[in-house]
Write a protein that holds these residues in place. Structure first.
Motif, short mmCIF file in Angstrom:
data_model
loop_
_atom_site.label_atom_id
_atom_site.label_comp_id
_atom_site.label_asym_id
_atom_site.label_seq_id
_atom_site.Cartn_x
_atom_site.Cartn_y
_atom_site.Cartn_z
N TRP A 1 42.39 48.64 36.38
CA TRP A 1 41.79 48.12 37.61
C TRP A 1 41.76 46.60 37.71
O TRP A 1 41.73 46.04 38.80
CB TRP A 1 40.34 48.62 37.72
N TRP A 2 41.75 45.90 36.55
CA TRP A 2 41.43 44.47 36.57
C TRP A 2 42.67 43.61 36.67
O TRP A 2 43.67 43.86 36.00
CB TRP A 2 40.66 44.11 35.31
N ARG A 3 42.61 42.61 37.51
CA ARG A 3 43.69 41.63 37.62
C ARG A 3 43.13 40.27 37.24
O ARG A 3 42.32 39.70 37.98
CB ARG A 3 44.26 41.60 39.05
N PRO A 4 43.52 39.75 36.07
CA PRO A 4 42.96 38.47 35.62
C PRO A 4 43.20 37.35 36.62
O PRO A 4 44.22 37.30 37.32
CB PRO A 4 43.72 38.19 34.31
N HIS A 5 42.23 36.45 36.68
CA HIS A 5 42.37 35.26 37.51
C HIS A 5 41.72 34.11 36.77
O HIS A 5 40.87 34.29 35.91
CB HIS A 5 41.70 35.46 38.87
N ALA A 6 42.13 32.92 37.10
CA ALA A 6 41.60 31.73 36.43
C ALA A 6 40.16 31.47 36.85
O ALA A 6 39.75 31.86 37.91
CB ALA A 6 42.48 30.52 36.75
N ALA B 1 41.10 40.13 25.35
CA ALA B 1 40.51 41.01 26.36
C ALA B 1 39.51 40.29 27.25
O ALA B 1 38.76 39.42 26.81
CB ALA B 1 39.82 42.19 25.67
N ALA B 2 39.50 40.68 28.52
CA ALA B 2 38.54 40.18 29.52
C ALA B 2 38.62 38.67 29.72
O ALA B 2 37.63 38.03 30.08
CB ALA B 2 37.12 40.60 29.16
N THR B 3 39.80 38.10 29.49
CA THR B 3 40.05 36.69 29.79
C THR B 3 41.26 36.62 30.72
O THR B 3 42.01 37.58 30.86
CB THR B 3 40.34 35.88 28.52
N PRO B 4 41.49 35.46 31.35
CA PRO B 4 42.68 35.33 32.20
C PRO B 4 43.99 35.52 31.44
O PRO B 4 45.03 35.74 32.05
CB PRO B 4 42.56 33.90 32.74
N ARG B 5 43.94 35.47 30.10
CA ARG B 5 45.15 35.62 29.28
C ARG B 5 45.31 37.03 28.73
O ARG B 5 46.16 37.27 27.87
CB ARG B 5 45.11 34.62 28.12
N GLN B 6 44.50 37.96 29.20
CA GLN B 6 44.55 39.33 28.68
C GLN B 6 45.96 39.91 28.79
O GLN B 6 46.63 39.79 29.81
CB GLN B 6 43.58 40.22 29.44
N ALA C 1 55.00 39.12 21.09
CA ALA C 1 54.44 37.87 20.56
C ALA C 1 52.94 37.78 20.79
O ALA C 1 52.42 36.77 21.27
CB ALA C 1 55.16 36.66 21.19
N LEU C 2 52.23 38.84 20.45
CA LEU C 2 50.79 38.87 20.63
C LEU C 2 50.09 38.04 19.56
O LEU C 2 50.48 38.05 18.40
CB LEU C 2 50.26 40.30 20.59
N ASP C 3 49.06 37.35 19.97
CA ASP C 3 48.25 36.56 19.05
C ASP C 3 46.81 37.09 19.06
O ASP C 3 46.37 37.68 20.05
CB ASP C 3 48.23 35.08 19.48
N GLY D 1 33.40 46.57 26.32
CA GLY D 1 33.67 45.78 27.51
C GLY D 1 35.10 45.31 27.61
O GLY D 1 35.71 45.34 28.70
N GLY D 2 35.67 44.88 26.48
CA GLY D 2 37.07 44.43 26.52
C GLY D 2 38.02 45.56 26.86
O GLY D 2 38.96 45.38 27.63
N LEU D 3 37.75 46.74 26.29
CA LEU D 3 38.60 47.89 26.61
C LEU D 3 38.44 48.30 28.06
O LEU D 3 39.41 48.71 28.71
CB LEU D 3 38.27 49.06 25.68
N ALA D 4 37.22 48.20 28.60
CA ALA D 4 37.02 48.54 30.01
C ALA D 4 37.86 47.65 30.91
O ALA D 4 38.44 48.12 31.91
CB ALA D 4 35.54 48.41 30.37
#
Length: 258
Positions: free
Chosen positions: A253-258, A209-214, A232-234, A133-136
């Motif tokens: 395809w995905w654009r993170p949003h809050a 992955a799959a968070t607004p901070r991806q 500076a990846l954590d 899912g995170g990779l998707a």
């Protein structure tokens, strides 16, 4: 949940549900996991969860954080398991909420075995693992007909805290997905190249992955450590090596949003 055309199982007192919460986006929570959250008497959760998931817990229900994070002071696994057994022994409905899937590098098997040994009833509630899912959400299909028909999942944090001793056994998988490997990227690159992979092979780092901070960084296998440092990846982060990385240009395809 009240109008489903099927019934969900009861959450019996004195039992534990080992529940996967998915890779990040709370919308990926399963119906069974939501059912558990709404009927639990106490929730024991790990560190890699979207806080919005805990808002789904019934008012007045106790929520305890028992998260384990590499490199930080964390509860021992034995203490977490003992807490689950203790609470279930009190007749409570105990929901153990984990990021991703409890049976994919989530210590779910260890906890289930301990519950079984203590004669505590339990249910496994699978979640969407970040390796799929995170990779998707990063535009990276773990399989694609144009690139590969096999893949391997590998932990980057073995029993001794380092890469697993048997990494070379799966090093030639067409696509390699490494969980929790951010601390050992230089060693990972060296060992995979020594095992026969090209240092120029396409690779990607997917953080949170799959968070607004991806954040997703595309690089070469040989440059994993340098790329992670430059951006500076954590943790938490996934490492992907293989031809699927080239597909991201079309599948992002995905654009993170809050």
């Amino acid at each position: 949940m009240d109008h489903l055309p099927f019934s969900l199982p009861p959450f019996d007192p004195g039992s534990v549900w080992l529940t996967g919460a998915g890779p990040g986006d709370p919308g990926l929570l399963t119906l069974m996991a939501l059912h558990g959250l709404r009927h639990a008497d106490i929730v024991i959760h790990d560190a890699l969860l979207d806080s919005r998931l805990l808002a789904l817990v019934r008012p007045g229900v106790t929520v305890e954080a028992w998260g384990k994070r590499g490199g930080r002071a964390s509860p021992h696994q034995s203490a977490i398991t003992a807490r689950l057994i203790e609470l279930a022994g009190q007749g409570l409905r105990v929901l153990r909420l984990k990021g991703g899937d409890p049976f994919v590098f989530g210590r779910g098997a260890e906890e289930a075995l301990a519950l079984a040994a203590a004669a505590i009833p339990f249910r496994i509630v699978p979640g969407i693992t970040s390796g799929i899912g995170g990779l998707a959400y990063a535009g990276l299909p773990v399989t694609a007909g144009v690139s590969n028909s096999a893949f391997a999942f590998v932990t980057g944090h073995g029993p001794d805290g380092g890469l697993p001793d048997d990494l070379e056994r799966v090093a030639q998988a067409p696509v390699l997905v490494v969980f929790m490997g951010l601390k050992h990227l230089a060693d990972l690159s060296c060992r995979l190249v020594a095992a026969g992979r090209s240092p120029d092979e396409a690779a990607a780092l997917v953080a949170e992955a799959a968070t607004p901070r991806q954040r997703v960084v595309e690089t070469r296998l040989a440059d994993l450590a340098e790329s992670a440092a430059a951006h500076a990846l954590d943790p938490p982060a996934l490492v992907v090596v293989g031809p699927i990385v080239a597909l991201r240009a079309q599948l992002d395809w995905w654009r993170p949003h809050a």
